[in-house]
Enzyme design. Structure first.
Site, PDB file in Angstrom:
ATOM      1  N   GLU A 265       0.885  -1.166   0.000  1.00  0.00           N
ATOM      2  CA  GLU A 265       0.000   0.000   0.000  1.00  0.00           C
ATOM      3  C   GLU A 265       0.917   1.208   0.000  1.00  0.00           C
ATOM      4  OE1 GLU A 265      -2.038   2.771   3.004  1.00  0.00           O
ATOM      5  OE2 GLU A 265      -2.668   0.712   3.423  1.00  0.00           O
ATOM      6  N   CYS A 302      -3.146   7.440   4.999  1.00  0.00           N
ATOM      7  CA  CYS A 302      -3.217   6.980   3.612  1.00  0.00           C
ATOM      8  C   CYS A 302      -4.521   7.385   2.944  1.00  0.00           C
ATOM      9  CB  CYS A 302      -3.037   5.474   3.551  1.00  0.00           C
ATOM     10  SG  CYS A 302      -3.903   4.569   4.836  1.00  0.00           S
TER      11      CYS A 302
END
Length: 521
Positions: A265, A302
């Protein structure tokens, strides 16, 4: 708990072999005791050998045993919550109350995965019974289940010191799948990492599991991470962090004699699109809410919404004013590490150098590592001509993009690379434009939100935290939510087996009462 600073390799506390470090308190820019050990390839080999030795027994634990183990981890995390949050606050500058909530979320994830394990649906059991009389040739009995992929290496993240760290969702889902875990602790919060690792190891010991089910290592520089990816006993890797770091691990894993999956990620700006009727009806409200969510965690998330796209028209000035007001009133807050703070400052400079106009800043910083919020603005054509403007700036900054019309809005949407999420704000009269925008976003993200913002995110069966490159290296999987367990599983078929030799979950009579498909039904 008295922190030792040791590596935790199986049941052993292992002292430093490659030097030591101390944690940094970013709020005061001072070092904190104690010293924490660094290890190297020898310690990775020790942990991997143990993980491999533990794999057969752990991956064949009963579903009830594995679920009880996960629940014990949750209990241990809850027991250590206040101490864990206090230490994490020292090492990150984040509020202790927020970190207690993060610790509670981590414990909850282990309980959620315990239920996933008990129900057994993740095994995806399928049976195609024998057809001995079939012509032109008989069919043998076929049965399928998913099994754990093998020992895995998990890289802890910097920005969420608990829920994306040692006791994060990657660890919970890997252990739920039946994989053994080697955790590379992030050096930004070594004390918090040790507390979590001891909570997991205590559960391993409580349940009489092989000591190699879980280990935690730490190292300076890239060598220990490279050793984990290179080790032939490691069968998968997870990573949360920068695109540069994630892709370096990914490429290295593909050069092994036996390439392995690396689930990364990496980067996302989580674009938000305000359609014209919504802009006119709720421009100020959306602008204020957008910046409020952008400022969470000092922009170090994120799912931080970073870019907002709106069509010139009624409500735009109200939107802009609300964003300016919220940014201007925001106090500077401590960022997680010197490296993140330095990258944030350089990122803002880079945006201005390619044409972004700085229209608002927050209160001045007092501390050396405090991040000052910022609002920048460009028009759609500038964004289309300068791809660097769509790069992630990890911190409390937002970019307002104004476009001339609906066609330019769609062109901007097409210009984005892969994202973890995207949001659309709309009213009923915006539906025709939304229908045109939707397929563009579906190709570029794993999650689309309507009339809300990408952050926060629930942890559920329907959660998707993933997307096309560069958001992740494999858009088929999520790293958050119950289906994240699928990263650590692979199918095995059993053909023509006598019932007594079959795994219990596939035997005749379904002794565990698990969901199974029979001839696809």
């Amino acid at each position: 708990m008295s922190l030792t600073g040791h590596l935790l390799i199986g049941a052993a506390d292992v002292p430093a072999t490659e030097g030591t470090m101390k944690a940094l308190n970013p709020a005061t820019n001072t070092l904190i005791e104690p010293e924490f050990a660094f290890g190297g390839r020898a310690q990775v080999d020790q942990a991997a050998t143990l993980a491999d030795a533990a794999f057969d027994s752990y991956s064949h634990t009963s579903l009830a045993e594995r679920a009880a183990f996960l629940e014990s981890i949750a209990d241990n995390l809850n027991a250590a919550r206040e101490e864990l949050a206090a230490r994490a606050a020292l090492e990150t500058g984040l509020p202790q109350a927020q970190l207690e909530g993060e610790a509670a979320r981590a414990a909850t994830q282990f309980r959620q995965f315990a239920e996933v394990v008990r129900k057994g649906r993740f095994l995806q059991l399928a049976i195609d019974p024998a057809q001995p009389d079939r012509q032109p040739r008989p069919r043998m009995d076929h049965r399928l289940q998913k099994v754990a992929i093998g020992p895995v290496a998990i890289f802890g993240a910097s920005n969420f010191p608990i829920s994306y760290s040692v006791a994060g969702g990657d660890t919970a889902s890997a252990l739920a799948a039946g994989a053994t875990v080697i955790l590379k602790a992030h050096n930004a919060h070594p004390g918090a990492s040790e507390i979590q690792a001891r909570a997991i190891r205590k559960a391993v010991q409580m349940h009489g599991l092989h000591e190699g089910v879980f280990s935690m290592v730490r190292g300076g520089g890239n060598a220990i991470g490279e050793a984990l990816v290179d080790h032939p006993l490691i069968k998968a890797v997870t990573f949360t962090g920068s695109e540069v770091g994630g892709m370096a691990l990914y490429r290295r894993a593909q050069l092994r004699p036996d390439p392995i999956p690396v689930f990364t990620e990496m980067t996302s700006v989580n674009p938000t699109f305000i359609l014209p009727e919504a802009l006119e009806a709720r421009g100020a409200e959306i602008g204020d809410g957008f910046v409020e969510r952008m400022l969470v965690n000092v922009g170090q998330a994120c799912l931080c919404p970073s870019i907002l796209i709106a069509v010139e028209g009624e409500g735009l000035q109200a939107l802009r004013s609300a964003m300016i007001n919220r940014v201007s009133a925001a106090p500077a807050r401590t960022m997680l590490t010197p490296g993140i703070h330095g990258s944030y400052v350089k990122g803002l400079e880079a945006m201005e150098s390619v044409g972004a106009n700085l229209v608002a800043v927050g209160a001045p910083a007092d501390g050396q590592l405090e991040g000052r919020s910022a609002l920048l603005e460009v028009d759609g054509q500038r964004l289309l001509s300068e791809p660097a403007l769509a790069h992630e700036v990890f911190g409390p900054a937002a970019l307002l993009v104004t476009v001339n019309d609906e066609e330019e809005l769609l062109a901007v949407a097409r210009s984005f690379k892969g994202q973890l999420s995207a949001a659309i704000h709309l009213e009923d009269r915006d539906l025709d434009l939304a229908r045109r925008l939707l397929p563009i976003l579906e190709r570029r993200t794993g999650r689309i939100v309507v009339n809300a913002f990408a952050h926060p995110q629930e942890v559920t069966f329907a959660t998707v935290h993933g997307g096309p490159f560069p958001a992740t290296s494999d858009s088929r999987f999520t790293s958050v939510g119950m289906t994240s367990i699928e990263r650590f599983l692979r199918p095995v078929a059993y053909q023509g087996f006598p019932d007594a030799l079959l795994p219990e979950v596939l035997r005749e009579g379904n002794p565990l009462g698990l969901p199974r498909s029979i001839d696809g039904q």
